[in-house]
Design an enzyme around this catalytic site. Structure first.
Site, PDB file in Angstrom:
ATOM      1  N   LEU A   1       0.816  -1.214   0.000  1.00  0.00           N
ATOM      2  CA  LEU A   1       0.000   0.000   0.000  1.00  0.00           C
ATOM      3  C   LEU A   1       0.849   1.263   0.000  1.00  0.00           C
ATOM      4  O   LEU A   1       0.424   2.291  -0.541  1.00  0.00           O
ATOM      5  CB  LEU A   1      -0.962  -0.008   1.188  1.00  0.00           C
ATOM      6  CG  LEU A   1      -1.976  -1.151   1.192  1.00  0.00           C
ATOM      7  CD1 LEU A   1      -2.980  -0.966   2.324  1.00  0.00           C
ATOM      8  CD2 LEU A   1      -2.709  -1.259  -0.151  1.00  0.00           C
ATOM      9  N   ASP A   2       2.026   1.234   0.604  1.00  0.00           N
ATOM     10  CA  ASP A   2       2.903   2.400   0.509  1.00  0.00           C
ATOM     11  C   ASP A   2       3.223   2.700  -0.954  1.00  0.00           C
ATOM     12  O   ASP A   2       3.222   3.860  -1.383  1.00  0.00           O
ATOM     13  CB  ASP A   2       4.196   2.170   1.289  1.00  0.00           C
ATOM     14  CG  ASP A   2       4.070   2.526   2.758  1.00  0.00           C
ATOM     15  OD1 ASP A   2       3.184   3.319   3.105  1.00  0.00           O
ATOM     16  OD2 ASP A   2       4.863   2.013   3.563  1.00  0.00           O
TER      17      ASP A   2
END
Length: 603
Positions: free
Chosen positions: A462-463
């Protein structure tokens, strides 16, 4: 609770029409995001080439994009083969000790967002006087971008500072409830485990691998820590977290996520300032040497624009890195003494290889945002910039007097961008870090097939995807500025990235179907000297072959003789530099660190 839906009056692609043809795992993301940005479906007509996307109208020349999986001659024909070749399976599988495929279509999702970026950048370029360009992007390049930090570390001058071995969260309570633990403070880590009567030696030995799990995608801490949590009920574990300052988040199911989903887009836009063009130009002499603005071109549509980036770790730095690849001059705002992550091992020529993967080519200005004089200096720089981008904790910008309203007063034509964790969309949200957002949003179920217990990936899914959303939001904001003459605040989040990634699984839940993939989905097959990954369509038939006595090349030949498609699984990322499937695409930067190719090309 905020629900930042884009209103009809502020959508960047209003009056444009879209046409989409090609691999649905990729083009569904492209179409969804373009529609959310205001584009309308074009009337049905003759189909363009496979993998083609077009945007027409609005006074622009037709914008074209082509999306592909990769080079089909290299066997890269779908999500499974791309994950295998680019090293995604190897990194995701580190926690388990063997390569594992992500059950979600991660590289396809990233490719879709990258294609939207390319189209938006091309339209911004047209608005700034460049010719229309045809953008091409592919899932194999998206996969390489996703593993770029791990690839850089694998090719560094020194070894990893933490062990690469199997192990890691999530933890399990006495009731069998699986949960994530998060803290960035070694004191809070120690206090949490002391409250649960953990062995002191295990507590001490566990901190370093836990701390480095964002960098290494594994956390081989002592098994005793798992034993400790299994001895305590969840209520006791929550109490220990509350007393210590650590946080726990129970893994949510996709069904639970669907019941609370608000349907909000992955970004929001709020225009500000009067109509009319605002200032634009190089950064003044307050700590950064000005450069002669480069004229915009089809290949570098953001040339001549300045981005100020006050970001740490991955999300905001990656977003700014991509804006730099599109031609913008990026100036990092770093604390006195420079970003401490520059020294994070392993290093190339004395600089962190991971840091270089996201920050090479950027300028830097050291500013102490805690002092009034340096905050004034930052405002002076913002007055001459085009974009201000940060990923500060919620409320910090307002506390410092550096929120969007503050910067709009000195530059009403600014694009002010915040890449955060939750975008104020969940009232009970835990700390907004990658693994906590994965846990809270059902990603732990979406990325694992049914024969694997739900668990967030220790690859920073997700980063990276949140960084891609941040770039997408900034480009949409720049286009909106070009169309209206107004500055705009844009917000993106890890939550938005999670919603994009899990959208197909959530759709299955909504239809009453099982959201999880079946047992064995995207499990690579062992050979005598490595692993191979069949394409998804070939996997059931390929699994009937026992390939363990064959070398990888012979195993692939056997499957091909039966009409099946597969590719070798990359297990050592340092080998990618010489992998014929990516011949010539992976280079070395000025410090000797491996550098992946730009994710798009313009022609």
């Amino acid at each position: 609770m905020a629900s930042p839906a884009i209103s009809q009056t502020v959508r960047p692609l209003d009056t444009l029409r879209l046409g989409v043809w090609g691999p649905p795992q990729i083009t569904s993301v492209v179409a969804q995001h373009l529609r959310l940005l205001g584009a309308q479906d074009a009337a049905a007509g003759q189909q363009d080439a496979p993998g083609a996307v077009t945007l027409t109208g609005g006074g622009y020349e037709t914008a074209h994009a082509t999306v592909t999986w990769g080079d089909p001659d290299s066997g890269l024909v779908d999500e499974a083969t791309v994950q295998a070749a680019t090293g995604v399976m190897a990194v995701h599988g580190r926690r388990d000790g063997t390569p594992r495929g992500l059950a979600a279509d991660y590289t396809a999702t990233a490719t879709g967002v990258l294609a939207v970026q390319g189209l938006l950048a091309g339209l911004v370029g047209q608005a700034r006087g460049t010719a229309a360009a045809h953008v091409t992007t592919s899932a194999d390049r998206a996969g390489l971008l996703a593993v770029s930090q791990y690839l850089a570390a694998a090719g560094a001058d020194e070894g990893e500072a933490a062990e690469l071995a199997s192990g890691g969260p999530p933890f399990t309570s006495a009731e069998g409830t699986r949960f994530e633990l998060e803290t960035l403070d070694p004191g809070a880590w120690a206090a949490f485990w002391r409250a649960l009567d953990a062995p002191a030696e295990a507590m001490r030995a566990g901190w370093r691998p836990f701390q480095f799990r964002y960098a290494t995608a594994c956390a081989p801490f002592p098994q005793a820590l798992h034993t400790v949590t299994r001895a305590h009920p969840l209520a006791r574990i929550r109490q220990a977290a509350a007393l210590s300052g650590a946080e726990v988040c129970v893994l949510r199911t996709l069904t639970e996520r669907l019941t609370e989903a608000d349907g909000a887009p992955p970004w929001s836009f709020r225009p500000f300032g009067p109509s009319g063009p605002g200032p634009s130009g190089p950064v003044p002499s307050s700590g950064v040497t000005p450069s002669t603005p480069e004229p915009a071109s089809a290949a570098r549509p953001l040339a001549g624009l300045t981005v100020l980036e006050a970001g740490r770790r991955i999300q905001a730095p990656l977003a700014a890195h991509l804006l730099g690849l599109l031609g913008a001059e990026v100036v990092r705002i770093e604390p006195p003494g420079g970003d401490p992550l520059r020294g994070m091992p392993p290093a190339c020529s004395g600089i962190s290889a991971r840091w270089l993967a996201l920050n090479r080519g950027k300028k830097a200005a050291e500013i102490d945002i805690k002092t009034e004089s340096d905050r004034r200096r930052l405002l002076e720089m913002a007055a001459e910039a085009d974009v201000f981008l940060h990923n500060w904790a919620p409320g910090k910008a307002a506390e410092l007097g550096l929120d969007s309203d503050d910067l709009a007063r000195v530059n009403p034509a600014l694009v002010y961008a915040c890449t955060g964790g939750w975008a104020d969309r969940l009232d009970d949200a835990p700390m907004g870090t990658d693994f906590m957002v994965q846990a809270r949003t059902g990603v732990g179920e979406a990325v694992r097939p049914e024969d694997e217990p739900p668990a967030p990936s220790l690859m920073t899914l997700l980063d990276v995807l949140g960084g891609l959303h941040g770039t997408e939001a900034v480009l949409a904001g720049l286009l909106l500025r070009e169309r209206t003459g107004q500055g705009v605040r844009v917000d993106s989040s890890l939550l938005g990235a999670a919603d994009t990634l899990t959208a197909p699984a959530l759709a299955r839940v909504a239809r009453g179907e099982n959201p999880r993939r079946p047992a064995g989905f995207r499990h690579p097959l062992p050979t005598a000297d490595g692993w191979i990954a069949p394409a998804d369509g070939s996997a059931p038939a390929a699994a009937a072959h026992d390939l363990r006595g064959l070398g990888t090349a012979d195993a692939l030949a056997r499957l091909r003789s039966h009409g099946l498609t597969a590719t070798a699984v990359t297990t050592d990322l340092s080998d990618l530099h010489h992998d014929p499937r990516f011949a010539g695409s992976i280079s070395r930067d000025a410090h000797g660190a491996p550098a992946v190719p730009d994710p798009w090309s313009f022609a």
